[in-house]
Design a protein around this motif. Structure first.
Motif, mmCIF file in Angstrom:
data_model
loop_
_atom_site.group_PDB
_atom_site.id
_atom_site.type_symbol
_atom_site.label_atom_id
_atom_site.label_comp_id
_atom_site.label_asym_id
_atom_site.label_seq_id
_atom_site.Cartn_x
_atom_site.Cartn_y
_atom_site.Cartn_z
ATOM 1 N N MET A 85 90.832 27.485 41.015
ATOM 2 C CA MET A 85 90.612 27.688 39.594
ATOM 3 C C MET A 85 91.959 28.003 38.947
ATOM 4 O O MET A 85 92.720 28.832 39.432
ATOM 5 C CB MET A 85 89.622 28.838 39.396
ATOM 6 N N GLU A 86 92.225 27.317 37.830
ATOM 7 C CA GLU A 86 93.476 27.508 37.109
ATOM 8 C C GLU A 86 93.229 28.388 35.891
ATOM 9 O O GLU A 86 92.212 28.259 35.209
ATOM 10 C CB GLU A 86 94.014 26.144 36.655
ATOM 11 N N ARG A 87 94.171 29.300 35.611
ATOM 12 C CA ARG A 87 94.098 30.141 34.418
ATOM 13 C C ARG A 87 95.107 29.616 33.408
ATOM 14 O O ARG A 87 96.294 29.476 33.714
ATOM 15 C CB ARG A 87 94.418 31.587 34.753
ATOM 16 N N ILE A 88 94.614 29.290 32.204
ATOM 17 C CA ILE A 88 95.477 28.775 31.142
ATOM 18 C C ILE A 88 95.508 29.795 30.018
ATOM 19 O O ILE A 88 94.473 30.157 29.469
ATOM 20 C CB ILE A 88 94.954 27.419 30.609
ATOM 21 N N LYS A 89 96.714 30.258 29.688
ATOM 22 C CA LYS A 89 96.870 31.199 28.574
ATOM 23 C C LYS A 89 96.987 30.377 27.293
ATOM 24 O O LYS A 89 97.748 29.417 27.223
ATOM 25 C CB LYS A 89 98.095 32.072 28.772
ATOM 26 N N THR A 90 96.225 30.791 26.292
ATOM 27 C CA THR A 90 96.195 30.060 25.023
ATOM 28 C C THR A 90 95.820 31.038 23.920
ATOM 29 O O THR A 90 95.902 32.251 24.114
ATOM 30 C CB THR A 90 95.199 28.875 25.116
ATOM 31 N N SER A 91 95.438 30.529 22.787
ATOM 32 C CA SER A 91 94.912 31.379 21.724
ATOM 33 C C SER A 91 93.649 30.749 21.173
ATOM 34 O O SER A 91 93.494 29.531 21.171
ATOM 35 C CB SER A 91 95.952 31.587 20.616
ATOM 36 N N CYS A 92 92.753 31.582 20.716
ATOM 37 C CA CYS A 92 91.491 31.129 20.140
ATOM 38 C C CYS A 92 91.762 30.604 18.736
ATOM 39 O O CYS A 92 92.507 31.211 17.974
ATOM 40 C CB CYS A 92 90.510 32.299 20.098
ATOM 41 N N ASP A 93 91.150 29.493 18.381
ATOM 42 C CA ASP A 93 91.328 28.924 17.045
ATOM 43 C C ASP A 93 90.048 29.061 16.230
ATOM 44 O O ASP A 93 89.810 28.329 15.282
ATOM 45 C CB ASP A 93 91.736 27.445 17.159
ATOM 46 N N GLY A 94 89.207 30.031 16.584
ATOM 47 C CA GLY A 94 87.946 30.218 15.880
ATOM 48 C C GLY A 94 88.098 30.857 14.516
ATOM 49 O O GLY A 94 87.206 30.773 13.687
ATOM 50 N N CYS A 95 89.241 31.494 14.271
ATOM 51 C CA CYS A 95 89.497 32.123 12.973
ATOM 52 C C CYS A 95 91.003 32.339 12.839
ATOM 53 O O CYS A 95 91.779 31.895 13.668
ATOM 54 C CB CYS A 95 88.736 33.441 12.862
ATOM 55 N N ALA A 96 91.373 33.066 11.795
ATOM 56 C CA ALA A 96 92.788 33.277 11.509
ATOM 57 C C ALA A 96 93.477 34.257 12.445
ATOM 58 O O ALA A 96 94.690 34.292 12.523
ATOM 59 C CB ALA A 96 92.947 33.768 10.070
ATOM 60 N N VAL A 97 92.706 35.063 13.166
ATOM 61 C CA VAL A 97 93.318 36.043 14.052
ATOM 62 C C VAL A 97 94.053 35.355 15.197
ATOM 63 O O VAL A 97 95.132 35.773 15.592
ATOM 64 C CB VAL A 97 92.264 37.034 14.595
ATOM 65 N N CYS A 98 93.506 34.275 15.708
ATOM 66 C CA CYS A 98 94.101 33.545 16.834
ATOM 67 C C CYS A 98 94.326 34.482 18.023
ATOM 68 O O CYS A 98 95.436 34.592 18.555
ATOM 69 C CB CYS A 98 95.391 32.840 16.435
ATOM 70 N N CYS A 99 93.274 35.162 18.441
ATOM 71 C CA CYS A 99 93.353 36.110 19.555
ATOM 72 C C CYS A 99 93.927 35.444 20.801
ATOM 73 O O CYS A 99 93.677 34.272 21.056
ATOM 74 C CB CYS A 99 91.961 36.639 19.893
ATOM 75 N N GLY A 100 94.663 36.227 21.568
ATOM 76 C CA GLY A 100 95.143 35.737 22.846
ATOM 77 C C GLY A 100 93.967 35.505 23.773
ATOM 78 O O GLY A 100 93.059 36.331 23.855
ATOM 79 N N ALA A 101 93.955 34.372 24.458
ATOM 80 C CA ALA A 101 92.824 34.033 25.317
ATOM 81 C C ALA A 101 93.306 33.507 26.657
ATOM 82 O O ALA A 101 94.425 33.010 26.777
ATOM 83 C CB ALA A 101 91.941 32.980 24.633
ATOM 84 N N GLN A 102 92.441 33.636 27.631
ATOM 85 C CA GLN A 102 92.642 33.029 28.945
ATOM 86 C C GLN A 102 91.444 32.126 29.190
ATOM 87 O O GLN A 102 90.305 32.550 29.032
ATOM 88 C CB GLN A 102 92.686 34.089 30.039
ATOM 89 N N VAL A 103 91.733 30.894 29.565
ATOM 90 C CA VAL A 103 90.668 29.945 29.869
ATOM 91 C C VAL A 103 90.784 29.601 31.343
ATOM 92 O O VAL A 103 91.844 29.204 31.807
ATOM 93 C CB VAL A 103 90.782 28.675 29.000
ATOM 94 N N PHE A 104 89.696 29.776 32.058
ATOM 95 C CA PHE A 104 89.669 29.483 33.488
ATOM 96 C C PHE A 104 89.017 28.119 33.677
ATOM 97 O O PHE A 104 87.893 27.894 33.234
ATOM 98 C CB PHE A 104 88.917 30.579 34.243
ATOM 99 N N VAL A 105 89.756 27.214 34.330
ATOM 100 C CA VAL A 105 89.342 25.815 34.443
ATOM 101 C C VAL A 105 89.232 25.435 35.917
ATOM 102 O O VAL A 105 90.095 25.787 36.737
ATOM 103 C CB VAL A 105 90.372 24.900 33.735
ATOM 104 N N SER A 106 88.184 24.665 36.233
ATOM 105 C CA SER A 106 88.002 24.191 37.612
ATOM 106 C C SER A 106 89.006 23.085 37.913
ATOM 107 O O SER A 106 89.656 22.549 37.007
ATOM 108 C CB SER A 106 86.582 23.657 37.801
ATOM 109 N N GLU A 107 89.106 22.716 39.180
ATOM 110 C CA GLU A 107 90.003 21.627 39.568
ATOM 111 C C GLU A 107 89.619 20.321 38.895
ATOM 112 O O GLU A 107 90.458 19.477 38.645
ATOM 113 C CB GLU A 107 90.008 21.473 41.089
ATOM 114 N N GLY A 108 88.343 20.172 38.567
ATOM 115 C CA GLY A 108 87.864 18.970 37.885
ATOM 116 C C GLY A 108 88.074 19.002 36.377
ATOM 117 O O GLY A 108 87.727 18.055 35.678
ATOM 118 N N GLY A 109 88.623 20.095 35.853
ATOM 119 C CA GLY A 109 88.910 20.196 34.433
ATOM 120 C C GLY A 109 87.811 20.817 33.595
ATOM 121 O O GLY A 109 87.887 20.835 32.376
ATOM 122 N N ARG A 110 86.781 21.347 34.213
ATOM 123 C CA ARG A 110 85.677 21.971 33.465
ATOM 124 C C ARG A 110 85.996 23.445 33.200
ATOM 125 O O ARG A 110 86.420 24.167 34.094
ATOM 126 C CB ARG A 110 84.384 21.851 34.249
#
Length: 178
Positions: free
Chosen positions: A1-26
Motif C-alpha cells: 500500500m502506497e501513502r500519497i500526501k496531498t491536500s483535500c480540494d473539498g473547500c477553501a481550507v485545502c486540509c493536508g491529507a494522506q491517501v492510501f492506495v493499493s498496488e492496483g491504484g484503488r
C-alpha cells in the motif's frame, strides 16, 4: 500500500491529507496528514468521505444528454459531442442576448475554481461570475472552528476576518431592509 500526501480540494481550507492506495491504484483510505503545518491531521467529514464520492455508483463519469425535453431518460454521448453542444448553445445565447446574459457560477471557493471560472467568463465576454461563498465557505469556516477548534485552519487569517466582516455587513443590511 502506497501513502500519497496531498491536500483535500473539498473547500477553501485545502486540509493536508494522506491517501492510501493499493498496488492496483484503488484508494483504500483517506485521512488527515498529521505533518501538515496548519491542519495537523484534522479533516472534516466532507474530506474524509472522499472515497464515497469517488466510488459512488451514482457518480456521472461521462457526458449524458437528455433523450427528450420532457423525459427523465438520458443517453451517453462522446466528449466531443458534449463540448460541441455546449459551445453551440453558449454561442447562440451570447449572439442573441449579449454576453452579459450569461453567468458563470462555481461551487466551493477554491483558487482553482475561481481562476477557471473567471477565465471562462472572460473568454465568453461576460463580467458575471458568482460563487457559493456565503452558503458554502462561510459556514464551512465556522464549522471548522466549532468542530476542530482551529480558527486558523484556513491559513490566511486576514481573508477569514475580511470575509466575516463582509458577512456581518450583509446580514446587518438584511435586518434593516423591510
Amino acid at each position: 500500500m502506497e501513502r500519497i500526501k496531498t491536500s483535500c480540494d473539498g473547500c477553501a481550507v485545502c486540509c493536508g491529507a494522506q491517501v492510501f492506495v493499493s498496488e492496483g491504484g484503488r484508494v483504500l483510505k483517506i485521512e488527515g496528514d498529521p505533518d501538515h503545518p496548519e491542519t495537523k491531521g484534522h479533516m472534516c467529514i466532507k474530506g474524509l468521505a472522499g472515497m464515497e464520492l469517488l466510488y459512488n455508483d451514482m457518480r456521472v463519469n461521462y457526458p449524458l444528454k437528455r433523450t427528450d425535453k420532457n423525459s427523465e431518460k438520458w443517453e451517453r454521448i462522446s466528449w466531443d459531442e458534449a463540448l460541441s453542444l455546449i459551445s453551440n448553445r453558449l454561442t447562440e445565447i451570447r449572439e442573441k442576448y449579449g454576453p452579459e446574459s450569461i453567468v458563470v457560477a462555481h461551487g466551493s471557493w477554491s483558487h482553482d475554481h475561481v481562476g477557471i471560472s473567471t477565465f471562462f467568463a472572460a473568454a465568453l465576454g461576460t463580467p458575471n461570475v458568482m460563487g457559493m461563498d456565503y452558503i458554502c465557505f462561510g459556514p464551512m469556516a465556522l464549522a471548522c472552528h466549532a468542530d476542530m477548534g482551529i480558527p486558523t485552519a484556513l491559513g490566511f487569517k486576514s481573508f477569514f476576518v475580511s470575509f466575516a466582516i463582509q458577512c456581518l455587513g450583509i446580514f446587518s443590511r438584511l435586518r434593516r431592509d423591510p
